[in-house]
Scaffold this motif. Structure first.
Motif, PDB file in Angstrom:
ATOM      1  N   VAL A 155       0.807  -1.301   0.068  1.00 46.40           N
ATOM      2  CA  VAL A 155       0.006   0.006   0.099  1.00 46.40           C
ATOM      3  C   VAL A 155       0.721   1.105  -0.274  1.00 46.40           C
ATOM      4  O   VAL A 155       1.818   1.377   0.909  1.00 46.40           O
ATOM      5  CB  VAL A 155      -0.966  -0.033   1.160  1.00 46.40           C
ATOM      6  N   MET A 156       0.735   1.934  -0.874  1.00 43.64           N
ATOM      7  CA  MET A 156       1.360   3.211  -1.153  1.00 43.64           C
ATOM      8  C   MET A 156       0.897   4.351   0.084  1.00 43.64           C
ATOM      9  O   MET A 156      -0.132   4.617   0.161  1.00 43.64           O
ATOM     10  CB  MET A 156       1.312   4.155  -2.455  1.00 43.64           C
ATOM     11  N   SER A 157       1.935   4.925   0.474  1.00 41.17           N
ATOM     12  CA  SER A 157       1.459   6.052   1.227  1.00 41.17           C
ATOM     13  C   SER A 157       1.104   7.441   0.552  1.00 41.17           C
ATOM     14  O   SER A 157       1.912   7.596  -0.263  1.00 41.17           O
ATOM     15  CB  SER A 157       2.527   6.334   2.582  1.00 41.17           C
ATOM     16  N   GLY A 158       0.580   8.335   1.225  1.00 38.17           N
ATOM     17  CA  GLY A 158       0.348   9.574   0.327  1.00 38.17           C
ATOM     18  C   GLY A 158      -0.444   9.716  -0.724  1.00 38.17           C
ATOM     19  O   GLY A 158      -1.226   8.614  -0.847  1.00 38.17           O
ATOM     20  N   MET A 159      -0.745  10.517  -1.627  1.00 38.69           N
ATOM     21  CA  MET A 159      -1.417  10.775  -2.514  1.00 38.69           C
ATOM     22  C   MET A 159      -0.897  10.664  -3.826  1.00 38.69           C
ATOM     23  O   MET A 159       0.270  11.002  -3.899  1.00 38.69           O
ATOM     24  CB  MET A 159      -2.317  12.165  -2.537  1.00 38.69           C
TER      25      MET A 159
END
Length: 281
Positions: A107-111
């Motif tokens: 899961v990637m953090s941030g936008m």
């Protein structure tokens, strides 16, 4: 009164905290179109690490919500995820391994902002450098996929990961079709002969034997009967009533002969009585 006001404030604060932490209060996922692109392949010798540049695009028109994009990586066949890169994934709680050293989700953090509206101004889209260690001289394609809950177009979310091996030509790893077993030669069809050219049928065994043995004739049969001592050749007198048209004539001859004998006996008896014939007759 003051106590009631104090209790009401506490309850309102607790309710606000509860609503803020509930799913109903979560920020909705804005619709947008994210896409994966791989402009080129990686390469390395066997035992070395190949790097592939992967681009994550957002074609808008909204940024993704924070922590809502997942990266899924499937290593190319004949490679494994680089051990030094893998250690960071193993230690991260955001990553889940589906196949050890080869298939992982993180899961990637941030936008992820749209390509034409990136606040940082450093790049118009996100780039990552995925590393894979070559373990075999022949490789097969892998895959990278980005997942987002409100993606308006999912057909462009995946891209192929390719790694070539230094010093190994593509022809070496091309699967050659296995040689099919030679079919046995089928029996050649016999030519069809016309009735005039077709050979006559061979005589059967019974016909051959019949041809080699002479056919017995009526004369031969009679000769065999005459020469055989055991065969009775006494002539048979056919009496009246027997088959054939000579029966009545034979009967008349017999009666005449008997009459002649009787007449002869009577003549001899009369001559003897008269003494004309000697007594010794």
């Amino acid at each position: 009164m003051r106590i009631r006001r104090a209790l009401s404030g506490v309850l309102a604060g607790l309710l606000a905290l509860f609503l803020a932490g509930s799913p109903a209060a979560a920020v909705p996922l804005l619709p947008t179109d994210i896409a994966a692109k791989v402009p080129g392949s990686g390469h390395a010798a066997v035992g070395k690490v190949a790097t592939i540049v992967v681009e994550l695009h957002n074609y808008g028109s909204n940024p993704t919500s924070g922590g809502q994009v997942t990266t899924e990586i499937v290593a190319p066949g004949g490679t494994v995820i680089d051990p030094s890169w893998e250690r960071g994934m193993v230690d991260s709680p955001a990553c889940t391994w589906l196949v050890a050293h080869r298939h992982v989700k993180c899961v990637m953090s941030g936008m992820v902002y749209p390509d034409n509206d990136n606040p940082s101004g450093v790049y118009s889209f996100s780039k990552s450098y995925d590393r894979f260690q070559v373990t075999q001289k022949c490789t097969t394609p892998g895959r990278i996929t980005y997942h987002y809950g409100n993606d308006t177009k999912t057909s462009n979310n995946s891209a192929t990961l390719r790694v070539t091996v230094d010093g190994v030509s593509a022809a070496t790893c091309t699967t050659k079709p296995s040689a099919s077993p030679k079919s046995s030669a089928s029996a050649k069809p016999r030519p069809t002969l016309s009735p005039s050219a077709a050979p006559s049928a061979a005589p059967s065994a019974s016909a051959s034997l019949a041809a080699t043995e002479p056919t017995a004739t009526a004369s031969d049969s009679m000769a065999a009967i005459i020469e055989s001592p055991s065969v009775d050749v006494t002539p048979v007198i056919t009496l009246a009533g027997d088959s054939g048209g000579s029966g009545p004539w034979v009967a008349v001859a017999v009666v005449a002969a008997v009459g002649l004998v009787v007449a002869g006996v009577g003549i001899l008896w009369r001559i003897r009585r008269r003494g004309a014939v000697p007594a010794d007759l």
